[in-house]
Design a protein around this motif. Structure first.
Motif: not given
Length: 80
Positions: A10-11, A42-47, A53-56, A60-66
Motif C-alpha cells: 500500500t506504500n 482486511g485493508v486497515r484504515s491507514e493503508e 490520499a497520502i501516497n499522492a 506530488y510533494r503536496l504535504e507542505r501545502h496542506c
C-alpha cells in the motif's frame, strides 16, 4: 487489486480516476464506493488512507501545502 497490494504494498499504490469524465456514468459517491468495494477485506484504515490520499500527496510533494489545513483522508476540510 489483491495481487497488486501483495506484490508492491500500500506504500506504492494510489487511487486515480478519469475525473470528471466518470461523472457521465456515476456520481462522485458512487465512484468512491466502487473503489471501496475493490479494496481487499482486511485493508486497515491507514493503508486505505495511503491509497486514497497520502501516497499522492507525497508523490506530488503536496504535504507542505496542506500542513496548515486540517483535512481528513477523504478530502473533507475541517476547521483548525
Amino acid at each position: 487489486m489483491h495481487h497488486t497490494l501483495d506484490v508492491i504494498s500500500t506504500n506504492r499504490v494510489m487511487y486515480g480516476s478519469d475525473w470528471p469524465v466518470c461523472l457521465l456514468s456515476a456520481s462522485y459517491d458512487e465512484v468512491y464506493q466502487l473503489l471501496k468495494e475493490i479494496l481487499p477485506i482486511g485493508v486497515r484504515s491507514e493503508e486505505e488512507a495511503r491509497i486514497i490520499a497520502i501516497n499522492a500527496a507525497q508523490l506530488y510533494r503536496l504535504e507542505r501545502h496542506c500542513q496548515n489545513q486540517k483535512f481528513d483522508f477523504y478530502g473533507e476540510r475541517h476547521p483548525s
